[in-house]
Design a protein around this motif. Structure first.
Motif, PDB file in Angstrom:
ATOM      1  N   TRP A  54     -27.106 -26.571  23.232  1.00 27.40           N
ATOM      2  CA  TRP A  54     -28.000 -26.005  24.323  1.00 27.40           C
ATOM      3  C   TRP A  54     -28.547 -27.471  24.193  1.00 27.40           C
ATOM      4  CZ3 TRP A  54     -32.295 -26.774  27.127  1.00 27.40           C
ATOM      5  CH2 TRP A  54     -32.619 -26.140  27.991  1.00 27.40           C
TER       6      TRP A  54
ATOM      7  N   GLU B 155     -26.303 -29.938  25.897  1.00 27.06           N
ATOM      8  CA  GLU B 155     -25.615 -29.468  27.292  1.00 27.06           C
ATOM      9  C   GLU B 155     -26.660 -29.844  28.567  1.00 27.06           C
ATOM     10  OE1 GLU B 155     -23.097 -28.462  30.732  1.00 27.06           O
ATOM     11  OE2 GLU B 155     -22.866 -28.420  28.765  1.00 27.06           O
TER      12      GLU B 155
ATOM     13  N   THR C 173     -26.172 -32.634  31.639  1.00 28.61           N
ATOM     14  CA  THR C 173     -26.403 -31.919  32.714  1.00 28.61           C
ATOM     15  C   THR C 173     -27.627 -33.275  33.167  1.00 28.61           C
ATOM     16  OG1 THR C 173     -26.019 -30.098  32.004  1.00 28.61           O
ATOM     17  CG2 THR C 173     -27.326 -30.503  34.180  1.00 28.61           C
TER      18      THR C 173
END
Length: 80
Positions: free
Chosen positions: A61, A64, A68
């Protein structure tokens, strides 16, 4: 034993607060590690996120989230 039953508005407010805290941590770490390699940024974010009481984030997580934001894409955080 006394039972506690939070209101729906109270729970939403609490989750919004936690989400804002997570978003702030992510934004701060990504900004401060912009010149670092991806692994360092992810490790730093993962460590910071896991200091938030009651929450547990996996490394994927955190990665990511860093990827992002480094791409310039918006990061939506949903707690609950």
């Amino acid at each position: 034993m006394t039972e506690f039953d939070p209101s729906e508005d109270g729970m939403k407010s609490f989750l919004d607060h936690i989400g804002a805290r997570v978003k702030s941590a992510v934004d701060d770490v990504v900004a401060h590690t912009i010149d670092e390699d991806l692994e360092t940024a992810v490790s730093t974010l993962h460590a910071v996120l896991n200091t938030i009481p009651g929450l547990e984030f996996d490394r994927a997580w955190a990665q990511e989230a860093v990827e992002t934001l480094r791409r310039g894409d918006p990061l939506e955080i949903q707690i609950g």
